[in-house]
Design an enzyme around this catalytic site. Structure first.
Site: not given
Length: 179
Positions: A24, A89, A91, A93
């Site tokens: 997470n 960010y 890329a 994810k």
């Protein structure tokens, strides 16, 4: 680099087993093209991709020893809908989504691996009210989600996800279906 194995070892020692891993952590940092640096990209990828990959690698032997397991990665709808100034960010994810599907194929049938792709669940502190309202207007359900709604999806995958693997569940109020 040693932290993921240490975390899993400590968990296994304390609990005697490991059934669920929820990745997470996230680095949602902005950078314009002219300001891209190796350090920025490396930091974002270390948090958003490398940590989940290394935690999964460390967790798998314990899960296999127990006969089953669940790995749930928190991705983002921006993996498929990149936005300006967040290339690293988005890329990272997208790579996490690919990792999710790769691990699902590799670890089946004993371990399921899925991702949840939230839309708006919590606004960054620096988003002003006007920006928040603009973003909410783009959501078909006309509201932001909540961390509790994301957690409920995690619980669903844990409790009832026996026949779900390699999937990305968008929890975004319908934002991913709007052009």
């Amino acid at each position: 680099p040693a932290a993921p194995a240490a975390i899993v070892d400590q968990t296994g020692s304390g609990l005697g087993r490991l059934d669920i891993l929820v990745n997470n952590a996230s680095n949602f940092s902005e950078s314009e093209l002219d300001n891209w640096t190796d350090d920025h990209w490396e930091t974002v990828f270390r948090v958003n991709l490398f940590a989940p990959a290394l935690l999964a690698k460390a967790a798998v032997p314990l899960m296999q020893r127990g006969g089953s397991g669940r790995i749930i990665n928190l991705a983002d709808i921006l993996a498929d809908r990149p936005i300006r100034r967040f290339a690293a960010y988005c890329a990272s994810k997208a790579a996490l989504v690919s990792l999710t599907r790769s691990l699902a194929r590799e670890l089946a049938p004993a371990i399921t691996v899925n991702a949840i792709a939230p839309g708006i669940a919590v606004f960054p502190d620096h988003y002003d009210q006007a920006l928040r309202e603009k973003l909410i207007r783009q959501v078909p359900l006309k509201r932001a989600g909540s961390p509790e709604e994301i957690a409920a999806t995690v619980r669903f995958l844990i409790a009832q996800g026996d026949y779900i693997t390699g999937q990305v569940i968008n929890v975004d109020g319908g934002r991913s279906i709007v052009p």
